[in-house]
Design a protein around this motif. Structure first.
Motif, PDB file in Angstrom:
ATOM      1  N   ILE A   1      37.435  42.724  39.232  1.00 27.88           N
ATOM      2  CA  ILE A   1      36.553  41.657  39.702  1.00 27.88           C
ATOM      3  C   ILE A   1      37.164  41.067  40.966  1.00 27.88           C
ATOM      4  O   ILE A   1      38.302  40.591  40.950  1.00 27.88           O
ATOM      5  CB  ILE A   1      36.398  40.543  38.653  1.00 27.88           C
ATOM      6  CG1 ILE A   1      35.845  41.117  37.349  1.00 27.88           C
ATOM      7  CG2 ILE A   1      35.506  39.423  39.197  1.00 27.88           C
ATOM      8  CD1 ILE A   1      35.882  40.144  36.199  1.00 27.88           C
ATOM      9  N   ASP A   2      36.425  41.132  42.075  1.00 31.77           N
ATOM     10  CA  ASP A   2      36.831  40.495  43.327  1.00 31.77           C
ATOM     11  C   ASP A   2      35.990  39.235  43.483  1.00 31.77           C
ATOM     12  O   ASP A   2      34.762  39.282  43.370  1.00 31.77           O
ATOM     13  CB  ASP A   2      36.601  41.426  44.523  1.00 31.77           C
ATOM     14  CG  ASP A   2      37.556  42.600  44.536  1.00 31.77           C
ATOM     15  OD1 ASP A   2      38.772  42.347  44.517  1.00 31.77           O
ATOM     16  OD2 ASP A   2      37.096  43.755  44.568  1.00 31.77           O
ATOM     17  N   MET A   3      36.650  38.100  43.742  1.00 30.32           N
ATOM     18  CA  MET A   3      35.953  36.816  43.768  1.00 30.32           C
ATOM     19  C   MET A   3      36.428  35.980  44.956  1.00 30.32           C
ATOM     20  O   MET A   3      37.614  35.944  45.259  1.00 30.32           O
ATOM     21  CB  MET A   3      36.249  36.071  42.465  1.00 30.32           C
ATOM     22  CG  MET A   3      35.548  34.770  42.311  1.00 30.32           C
ATOM     23  SD  MET A   3      36.007  33.919  40.773  1.00 30.32           S
ATOM     24  CE  MET A   3      35.551  35.127  39.546  1.00 30.32           C
ATOM     25  N   HIS A  52      41.113  41.863  28.572  1.00 25.40           N
ATOM     26  CA  HIS A  52      41.923  40.736  29.031  1.00 25.40           C
ATOM     27  C   HIS A  52      42.407  41.013  30.458  1.00 25.40           C
ATOM     28  O   HIS A  52      42.339  42.140  30.938  1.00 25.40           O
ATOM     29  CB  HIS A  52      43.107  40.463  28.083  1.00 25.40           C
ATOM     30  CG  HIS A  52      44.170  41.506  28.128  1.00 25.40           C
ATOM     31  ND1 HIS A  52      44.126  42.655  27.369  1.00 25.40           N
ATOM     32  CD2 HIS A  52      45.311  41.574  28.849  1.00 25.40           C
ATOM     33  CE1 HIS A  52      45.196  43.395  27.627  1.00 25.40           C
ATOM     34  NE2 HIS A  52      45.929  42.760  28.526  1.00 25.40           N
ATOM     35  N   ILE A  53      42.869  39.964  31.116  1.00 22.32           N
ATOM     36  CA  ILE A  53      43.372  40.101  32.486  1.00 22.32           C
ATOM     37  C   ILE A  53      44.768  40.705  32.427  1.00 22.32           C
ATOM     38  O   ILE A  53      45.683  40.118  31.857  1.00 22.32           O
ATOM     39  CB  ILE A  53      43.404  38.742  33.205  1.00 22.32           C
ATOM     40  CG1 ILE A  53      41.994  38.183  33.313  1.00 22.32           C
ATOM     41  CG2 ILE A  53      44.034  38.891  34.595  1.00 22.32           C
ATOM     42  CD1 ILE A  53      41.941  36.757  33.828  1.00 22.32           C
ATOM     43  N   GLU A  54      44.900  41.882  33.025  1.00 13.69           N
ATOM     44  CA  GLU A  54      46.196  42.540  33.079  1.00 13.69           C
ATOM     45  C   GLU A  54      46.967  42.111  34.320  1.00 13.69           C
ATOM     46  O   GLU A  54      48.175  41.974  34.313  1.00 13.69           O
ATOM     47  CB  GLU A  54      46.028  44.063  33.077  1.00 13.69           C
ATOM     48  CG  GLU A  54      47.356  44.804  33.103  1.00 13.69           C
ATOM     49  CD  GLU A  54      47.159  46.289  33.018  1.00 13.69           C
ATOM     50  OE1 GLU A  54      46.760  46.889  34.038  1.00 13.69           O
ATOM     51  OE2 GLU A  54      47.397  46.848  31.936  1.00 13.69           O
ATOM     52  N   GLN A  55      46.229  41.888  35.415  1.00 12.17           N
ATOM     53  CA  GLN A  55      46.878  41.501  36.667  1.00 12.17           C
ATOM     54  C   GLN A  55      45.930  40.598  37.453  1.00 12.17           C
ATOM     55  O   GLN A  55      44.718  40.774  37.425  1.00 12.17           O
ATOM     56  CB  GLN A  55      47.185  42.766  37.487  1.00 12.17           C
ATOM     57  CG  GLN A  55      48.009  42.510  38.710  1.00 12.17           C
ATOM     58  CD  GLN A  55      48.393  43.830  39.389  1.00 12.17           C
ATOM     59  OE1 GLN A  55      47.757  44.853  39.207  1.00 12.17           O
ATOM     60  NE2 GLN A  55      49.447  43.788  40.170  1.00 12.17           N
ATOM     61  N   LEU A  56      46.493  39.616  38.139  1.00  6.81           N
ATOM     62  CA  LEU A  56      45.738  38.708  38.982  1.00  6.81           C
ATOM     63  C   LEU A  56      46.421  38.641  40.337  1.00  6.81           C
ATOM     64  O   LEU A  56      47.621  38.393  40.420  1.00  6.81           O
ATOM     65  CB  LEU A  56      45.664  37.315  38.364  1.00  6.81           C
ATOM     66  CG  LEU A  56      45.123  36.188  39.261  1.00  6.81           C
ATOM     67  CD1 LEU A  56      43.688  36.458  39.662  1.00  6.81           C
ATOM     68  CD2 LEU A  56      45.261  34.847  38.578  1.00  6.81           C
ATOM     69  N   ARG A  57      45.642  38.882  41.387  1.00  9.44           N
ATOM     70  CA  ARG A  57      46.143  38.732  42.759  1.00  9.44           C
ATOM     71  C   ARG A  57      45.366  37.606  43.404  1.00  9.44           C
ATOM     72  O   ARG A  57      44.153  37.491  43.214  1.00  9.44           O
ATOM     73  CB  ARG A  57      45.927  40.021  43.535  1.00  9.44           C
ATOM     74  CG  ARG A  57      46.698  41.186  42.984  1.00  9.44           C
ATOM     75  CD  ARG A  57      46.419  42.437  43.799  1.00  9.44           C
ATOM     76  NE  ARG A  57      47.092  43.550  43.171  1.00  9.44           N
ATOM     77  CZ  ARG A  57      46.674  44.796  43.245  1.00  9.44           C
ATOM     78  NH1 ARG A  57      45.594  45.086  43.919  1.00  9.44           N
ATOM     79  NH2 ARG A  57      47.350  45.760  42.654  1.00  9.44           N
ATOM     80  N   ALA A  58      46.055  36.774  44.152  1.00 14.06           N
ATOM     81  CA  ALA A  58      45.400  35.639  44.800  1.00 14.06           C
ATOM     82  C   ALA A  58      45.918  35.486  46.226  1.00 14.06           C
ATOM     83  O   ALA A  58      47.094  35.749  46.497  1.00 14.06           O
ATOM     84  CB  ALA A  58      45.666  34.355  44.012  1.00 14.06           C
ATOM     85  N   PHE A  90      40.902  40.151  39.885  1.00 13.22           N
ATOM     86  CA  PHE A  90      41.272  40.252  38.481  1.00 13.22           C
ATOM     87  C   PHE A  90      41.189  41.720  38.078  1.00 13.22           C
ATOM     88  O   PHE A  90      40.136  42.347  38.263  1.00 13.22           O
ATOM     89  CB  PHE A  90      40.301  39.461  37.597  1.00 13.22           C
ATOM     90  CG  PHE A  90      40.252  37.995  37.902  1.00 13.22           C
ATOM     91  CD1 PHE A  90      41.071  37.120  37.206  1.00 13.22           C
ATOM     92  CD2 PHE A  90      39.385  37.486  38.853  1.00 13.22           C
ATOM     93  CE1 PHE A  90      41.024  35.761  37.466  1.00 13.22           C
ATOM     94  CE2 PHE A  90      39.332  36.130  39.115  1.00 13.22           C
ATOM     95  CZ  PHE A  90      40.152  35.263  38.418  1.00 13.22           C
ATOM     96  N   ILE A  91      42.252  42.263  37.534  1.00 14.61           N
ATOM     97  CA  ILE A  91      42.244  43.622  37.021  1.00 14.61           C
ATOM     98  C   ILE A  91      42.279  43.521  35.506  1.00 14.61           C
ATOM     99  O   ILE A  91      43.197  42.936  34.933  1.00 14.61           O
ATOM    100  CB  ILE A  91      43.430  44.431  37.572  1.00 14.61           C
ATOM    101  CG1 ILE A  91      43.308  44.497  39.106  1.00 14.61           C
ATOM    102  CG2 ILE A  91      43.460  45.829  36.958  1.00 14.61           C
ATOM    103  CD1 ILE A  91      44.489  45.102  39.815  1.00 14.61           C
ATOM    104  N   LEU A  92      41.231  44.054  34.870  1.00 17.89           N
ATOM    105  CA  LEU A  92      41.061  43.913  33.427  1.00 17.89           C
ATOM    106  C   LEU A  92      41.503  45.175  32.694  1.00 17.89           C
ATOM    107  O   LEU A  92      41.374  46.279  33.204  1.00 17.89           O
ATOM    108  CB  LEU A  92      39.601  43.632  33.097  1.00 17.89           C
ATOM    109  CG  LEU A  92      38.952  42.470  33.856  1.00 17.89           C
ATOM    110  CD1 LEU A  92      37.489  42.385  33.502  1.00 17.89           C
ATOM    111  CD2 LEU A  92      39.671  41.173  33.568  1.00 17.89           C
TER     112      LEU A  92
END
Length: 58
Positions: free
Chosen positions: A22-24, A49-55, A43-45
């Motif tokens: 998911i790109d937001m 569940h969320i396995e990885q989050l990049r911001a 968000f990489i699911l």
């Protein structure tokens, strides 16, 4: 006791869902330098569940 807390507002600009990613883009408005910041999130699911989050911020 904390000093007065100034409100912020968060608004989702857009998002794309592709496979398990998911790109937001999110807009933050508030009382800070520039008064607006755009946040980019990915968000990489995995297994529901969320396995990885990049911001990042623009």
């Amino acid at each position: 006791m904390r000093d007065s807390i100034l409100p912020t507002h968060t608004e989702m600009i857009d998002f794309i869902i592709e496979n398990s990613v998911i790109d937001m883009r999110v807009l933050f408005k508030g009382h800070f330098l520039g008064e607006e910041i755009i946040g980019l999130y990915q968000f990489i699911l995995k297994d529901d569940h969320i396995e990885q989050l990049r911001a990042d911020l623009e």
